[in-house]
Design an enzyme around this catalytic site. Structure first.
Site, PDB file in Angstrom:
ATOM      1  N   LYS A  84       0.870  -0.992  -0.079  1.00 10.12           N
ATOM      2  CA  LYS A  84       0.003   0.104   0.009  1.00 10.12           C
ATOM      3  C   LYS A  84       0.724   1.361   0.000  1.00 10.12           C
ATOM      4  O   LYS A  84       0.372   2.198  -0.611  1.00 10.12           O
ATOM      5  CB  LYS A  84      -1.005  -0.078   1.160  1.00 10.12           C
ATOM      6  CG  LYS A  84      -2.018  -1.082   1.060  1.00 10.12           C
ATOM      7  CD  LYS A  84      -2.951  -0.904  -0.129  1.00 10.12           C
ATOM      8  CE  LYS A  84      -4.228  -1.889   0.055  1.00 10.12           C
ATOM      9  NZ  LYS A  84      -5.149  -1.588  -1.243  1.00 10.12           N
ATOM     10  N   GLU A 106     -10.073   5.289   2.813  1.00  9.10           N
ATOM     11  CA  GLU A 106     -10.881   4.037   3.334  1.00  9.10           C
ATOM     12  C   GLU A 106     -10.223   3.070   3.555  1.00  9.10           C
ATOM     13  O   GLU A 106      -8.983   2.994   3.090  1.00  9.10           O
ATOM     14  CB  GLU A 106     -12.054   3.650   2.327  1.00  9.10           C
ATOM     15  CG  GLU A 106     -11.396   2.632   1.178  1.00  9.10           C
ATOM     16  CD  GLU A 106     -10.294   3.516   0.304  1.00  9.10           C
ATOM     17  OE1 GLU A 106      -9.441   2.304  -0.154  1.00  9.10           O
ATOM     18  OE2 GLU A 106     -10.432   4.552   0.120  1.00  9.10           O
ATOM     19  N   SER A 373       1.477  -9.696  -0.891  1.00  6.69           N
ATOM     20  CA  SER A 373       1.226  -8.179  -0.764  1.00  6.69           C
ATOM     21  C   SER A 373       1.315  -7.665   0.649  1.00  6.69           C
ATOM     22  O   SER A 373       1.373  -6.377   0.740  1.00  6.69           O
ATOM     23  CB  SER A 373      -0.455  -8.049  -1.147  1.00  6.69           C
ATOM     24  OG  SER A 373      -1.141  -8.799  -0.093  1.00  6.69           O
TER      25      SER A 373
END
Length: 391
Positions: A84, A106, A373
């Site tokens: 991210k 969000e 991830s």
């Protein structure tokens, strides 16, 4: 791609109050793309702050067990523990360029919220994060991390109190304060230009895989595996390889308790075309187009839709997408932990699980890359409770 379209998917379906903000955003992004100083600052932050390039690790024991050469793209080693941060650093740089003093986001599993709070602290911006109340309980550690970094976390109680509802609330908040607020979207979803912006900032994952495979092995990988919720780590992995027909691109969706039960979040497996959150894509919805409740043990994958570029790759057959159940993902979570000493995010474990299911399709000389991830410390307590090891 024409005005945010990927085939029939994508577009810009937004309230009038947001159209000016979206146009302002696109214009600012085009200017930034053409400015070498922006690209230099972004790449410097990726290297010196996020810790890139992330490692491409050859998993020896997994390779021996699965009968093919397995490599792990270690996004879990990035600062904040997930992919991210790549996208967030780019967008917060863009926010600063646009003169915005406040960022909002969000979040589902909390990693995007943590990354946004981190970048806001780095640049001295105010930060508000919207998170479904159910997810604040599942990911209490990340809630505290966001607050520790100076962000205000807003639990969202409407709907299923998960990622879908957090996204809706963030969009409402943005429409109320477009003048001073930048909305940092966390995945390749939403109205144009967000799917393109997030993809471009995440493509560093696939660019690095490509460069290292060619440098070390003088070849491209046989296949790429990644988990898919909205789809940012997956499109970041896949995008640089779309024109390479020899490279299979394989996404793992959240199958929850099984697609046949209706308790899942596998949009491409069980969804239909619709419009939601500003885009035309594939969504889990009823016959009247109402968005259906979704479920996954993974807070980061329980979104009722998919990014429009993934929908296009699915329709054209260039991308392959399969559902992975909770139980399969938890087995893979434990498998990778014990096989390689790497505890993955439960989201990433879906991709590991899918490779385990499909490994017989690959030969010993094939080279398969799984994008991890994120790291799994945020999930250990929840998985421990699921297994009955933690009360």
């Amino acid at each position: 791609m024409s005005k945010g379209r990927f085939g029939e998917y994508g577009g810009q379906y937004a309230a009038e109050t947001l159209m000016f903000a979206l146009t302002e955003l696109e214009n600012a992004y085009r200017e930034a793309q053409a400015d070498p100083t922006f690209d230099l600052e972004f790449k410097t932050l990726l290297r010196e702050y996020a810790g890139r390039p992330s490692l491409l690790y050859r998993a020896e024991r997994m390779s021996a067990d699965l009968g093919t050469q397995v490599f792990l793209k270690r996004e879990d080693l990035n600062h904040t523990g997930a992919h991210k941060i790549n996208n967030v650093l780019g967008q917060v740089l863009l926010a600063r360029r646009m003169g915005k003093k406040r960022v909002i986001a969000e979040t589902g599993a909390g990693q995007h919220g943590v990354a946004t709070a981190t970048a806001a602290a780095l640049f001295g911006l105010s930060c508000d994060v919207f998170m479904g109340e159910e997810d604040t309980r599942r990911q209490a550690l990340n809630v505290y991390r966001m607050e520790l970094l100076g962000a205000k976390v807003h639990p969202v109680t409407t709907g299923t109190a998960t990622l879908k509802d957090a996204t809706s609330e963030a969009l409402r908040e943005w429409s109320r304060r477009v003048s001073d607020t930048y909305y940092v979207v966390g995945s390749v979803v939403g109205p144009h230009p967000y799917p393109e912006i997030v993809r471009d900032f995440q493509r560093v994952i696939g660019d690095e895989i490509r460069a290292e495979m060619l440098d070390k092995y003088n070849r491209l990988p046989t296949a790429l595996f990644a988990c898919v919720g909205g789809g940012s780590n997956a499109i970041g992995t896949f995008y640089p390889f779309i024109e390479d027909a020899s490279v299979r691109m394989i996404g793992a969706e959240a199958g929850g308790e099984g697609v046949e039960t209706g308790r899942h979040a596998a949009s491409l497996t069980g969804g239909t075309i619709g419009v939601f959150h500003g885009m035309k894509s594939i969504f889990l919805q009823d016959d009247e187009g109402q968005i259906a409740p979704v479920y996954s043990i993974s807070a980061g994958l329980d979104y009722p839709g998919i990014g429009p570029e993934h929908a296009h790759l699915h329709k054209t057959g260039r991308g392959e997408y399969y559902a992975v159940t909770d139980e399969e993902a938890i087995d893979a979570f434990e498998y990778l932990s014990r096989m390689e000493g790497i505890i993955p995010a439960i989201e990433s474990a879906h991709a590991v699980a899918l490779l385990r299911k499909m490994h017989a399709e690959f030969k010993p000389e094939d080279m398969v890359v799984v994008t991890l991830s994120g790291r799994g410390d945020k999930d250990v307590e929840a998985i421990g409770r699921y297994r009955g090891q933690i009360v």
